[in-house]
Design a protein around this motif. Structure first.
Motif, short mmCIF file in Angstrom:
data_model
loop_
_atom_site.label_atom_id
_atom_site.label_comp_id
_atom_site.label_asym_id
_atom_site.label_seq_id
_atom_site.Cartn_x
_atom_site.Cartn_y
_atom_site.Cartn_z
N GLU A 200 -122.06 3.17 45.90
CA GLU A 200 -121.02 4.11 45.47
C GLU A 200 -121.58 5.16 44.53
O GLU A 200 -122.24 4.84 43.55
N GLY A 201 -121.36 6.43 44.84
CA GLY A 201 -121.56 7.50 43.86
C GLY A 201 -122.93 8.12 43.79
O GLY A 201 -123.05 9.26 43.34
N PHE A 202 -123.99 7.41 44.20
CA PHE A 202 -125.33 7.93 43.96
C PHE A 202 -125.60 9.20 44.76
O PHE A 202 -126.33 10.09 44.31
N LEU A 203 -125.01 9.30 45.95
CA LEU A 203 -125.22 10.51 46.74
C LEU A 203 -124.53 11.72 46.13
O LEU A 203 -124.98 12.85 46.31
N ASP A 204 -123.44 11.49 45.40
CA ASP A 204 -122.80 12.60 44.68
C ASP A 204 -123.79 13.26 43.73
O ASP A 204 -123.85 14.49 43.63
N GLN A 205 -124.58 12.43 43.05
CA GLN A 205 -125.56 12.97 42.11
C GLN A 205 -126.67 13.71 42.84
O GLN A 205 -127.13 14.78 42.39
N GLU A 206 -127.11 13.18 43.98
CA GLU A 206 -128.13 13.87 44.77
C GLU A 206 -127.65 15.25 45.20
O GLU A 206 -128.39 16.24 45.13
N VAL A 207 -126.40 15.31 45.65
CA VAL A 207 -125.84 16.60 46.08
C VAL A 207 -125.73 17.54 44.88
O VAL A 207 -126.07 18.73 44.97
N ASN A 208 -125.25 17.04 43.76
CA ASN A 208 -125.14 17.88 42.57
C ASN A 208 -126.50 18.41 42.13
O ASN A 208 -126.61 19.56 41.67
N ASN A 209 -127.54 17.60 42.26
CA ASN A 209 -128.89 18.06 41.93
C ASN A 209 -129.31 19.23 42.82
O ASN A 209 -129.92 20.20 42.35
N LEU A 210 -129.00 19.14 44.10
CA LEU A 210 -129.35 20.20 45.03
C LEU A 210 -128.57 21.49 44.75
O LEU A 210 -129.02 22.58 45.11
N LEU A 211 -127.41 21.35 44.14
CA LEU A 211 -126.54 22.50 43.87
C LEU A 211 -126.63 22.99 42.43
O LEU A 211 -125.86 23.87 42.03
N SER A 212 -127.55 22.45 41.65
CA SER A 212 -127.57 22.70 40.20
C SER A 212 -127.73 24.17 39.84
O SER A 212 -127.28 24.61 38.77
N SER A 213 -128.36 24.96 40.70
CA SER A 213 -128.59 26.38 40.38
C SER A 213 -127.51 27.28 40.95
O SER A 213 -127.61 28.51 40.83
N ARG A 214 -126.47 26.69 41.56
CA ARG A 214 -125.45 27.50 42.24
C ARG A 214 -124.09 27.35 41.55
O ARG A 214 -123.80 26.31 40.96
N THR A 215 -123.27 28.36 41.67
CA THR A 215 -121.88 28.29 41.22
C THR A 215 -121.04 27.82 42.40
O THR A 215 -120.99 28.49 43.44
N ILE A 216 -120.38 26.69 42.23
CA ILE A 216 -119.66 26.06 43.34
C ILE A 216 -118.16 26.31 43.18
O ILE A 216 -117.59 26.08 42.12
N LYS A 217 -117.53 26.76 44.27
CA LYS A 217 -116.10 27.03 44.26
C LYS A 217 -115.32 26.13 45.23
O LYS A 217 -114.10 26.21 45.30
N SER A 218 -116.03 25.33 46.00
CA SER A 218 -115.38 24.55 47.05
C SER A 218 -114.92 23.18 46.56
O SER A 218 -115.32 22.71 45.49
N LYS A 219 -114.09 22.52 47.38
CA LYS A 219 -113.60 21.16 47.10
C LYS A 219 -114.35 20.20 48.02
O LYS A 219 -114.37 20.40 49.24
N TRP A 220 -114.93 19.16 47.44
CA TRP A 220 -115.71 18.25 48.28
C TRP A 220 -115.67 16.83 47.72
O TRP A 220 -115.42 16.60 46.54
N LYS A 221 -115.93 15.89 48.62
CA LYS A 221 -116.09 14.50 48.21
C LYS A 221 -116.88 13.75 49.28
O LYS A 221 -116.98 14.20 50.43
#
Length: 304
Positions: A200-221
């Motif tokens: 549970e949850g670890f892939l959320d962190q991986e995705v957030n790491n990949l997006l760390s330099s971007r401004t995110i406006k979308s809804k995701w889970k």
């Protein structure tokens, strides 16, 4: 650069329960994008290979398991683009080679085997430096191909969809494809990932790491309920679903990624998790070359 094969972009899936729920479902056939570099692997490798060429690298080095779609695709793409390629494989050497690794060697990839404990160090600078001492300078593509350039490639998926939709779904392994969808959408579309891995949850962190330099406006889970025991694990109900799906729609699903996503998506739709009138796009991310490995491991037969 590798030219994508021209294919129908979307294929509507017709089922009685979809009509009853008033949900429209399309499968985006990324699996048909290229005969050897299939699905999201083509998207992930596109800008990495362009960067390697721009930076005058002659060698590509990457990581994967014995049946890795990424190893298979990288070997083919590197060969096509004139790179030497090196695959760091998570296992002991076992001869004769399975079909994935034999294909990789036929494409010119040099295989180097490491233990599971060594493999865990794949992102450590000292480990990568030792590999450079052994193999010379190389362009490094991480396991699964997921990095910032892979995200850029996967962002282009949205541009190739000529259809209004409210939900888009993708299997999740290393997070690059989902990150591309997240980065390219706004709040008008819900983005849903289906984890192929247990936990549970670890892939959320991986995705957030990949997006760390971007401004995110979308809804995701990410949904973690349909992993069927973990990566490359299966259960009879998943295999039955894949076989029935093929008999109805003549589309093969792989049991590691897309099969699990479609099983989960069918289940959620049946339970009424989506509003009436919702149009859903589900990505078929390829991976069909890995079916033979699952068949051998579990002594089953699957459509290809």
């Amino acid at each position: 650069m590798l030219i994508p094969q021209q294919t129908p972009v979307l294929q509507q899936i017709n089922e009685s329960f979809l009509a009853e729920r008033e949900v429209i479902l399309y499968l985006k056939r990324e699996d048909l994008i290229h005969p050897l570099v299939s699905g999201n692997k083509w998207r992930k490798l596109k800008y990495n290979l362009l960067e390697a060429k721009k930076s005058d690298y002659s060698k590509i080095l990457t990581f994967g398991g014995a049946y890795s779609n990424h190893i298979h695709a990288t070997a083919a793409a590197a060969n096509y683009e004139g790179f030497e390629s090196i695959g760091i494989i998570r296992r002991e050497e076992n001869l004769p080679l399975n079909e994935t690794l034999q294909f990789a060697t036929d494409q010119g990839m040099k295989l180097h085997y490491v233990s599971r404990s060594e493999y865990r160090n794949k992102t450590e600078s000292d480990f990568l430096e030792n590999l450079k001492n052994r193999f010379g300078d190389f362009y490094h593509i991480p396991e699964g191909g997921s990095n910032a350039l892979a995200v850029e490639g996967c962002m282009e998926i949205k541009e190739s969809i000529d259809q209004n939709y409210q939900v888009i779904c993708s299997p999740v392994g290393t997070g690059g494809t989902l990150a591309g969808l997240i980065a390219s959408h706004d709040q008008t579309v819900d983005i849903l990932g289906f984890s192929a891995l247990k936990g549970e949850g670890f892939l959320d962190q991986e995705v957030n790491n990949l997006l760390s330099s971007r401004t995110i406006k979308s809804k995701w889970k990410i949904n973690y309920d349909y992993h069927f025991g973990g990566y490359a694990k299966i259960k009879p109900e998943l295999i039955e679903f894949i076989n029935v799906f093929h008999s109805k729609h003549e589309i093969a699903l792989d049991p590691i990624y897309t099969g699990k996503m479609m099983f989960g998506l069918y289940d959620l739709i049946s339970k009424g998790d989506f509003e009436k009138g919702t149009t859903i796009i589900a990505l078929h991310t390829g991976g069909l070359q890995g079916i033979k490995g699952i068949e051998g491991r579990y002594h089953i037969k699957l459509p290809k």
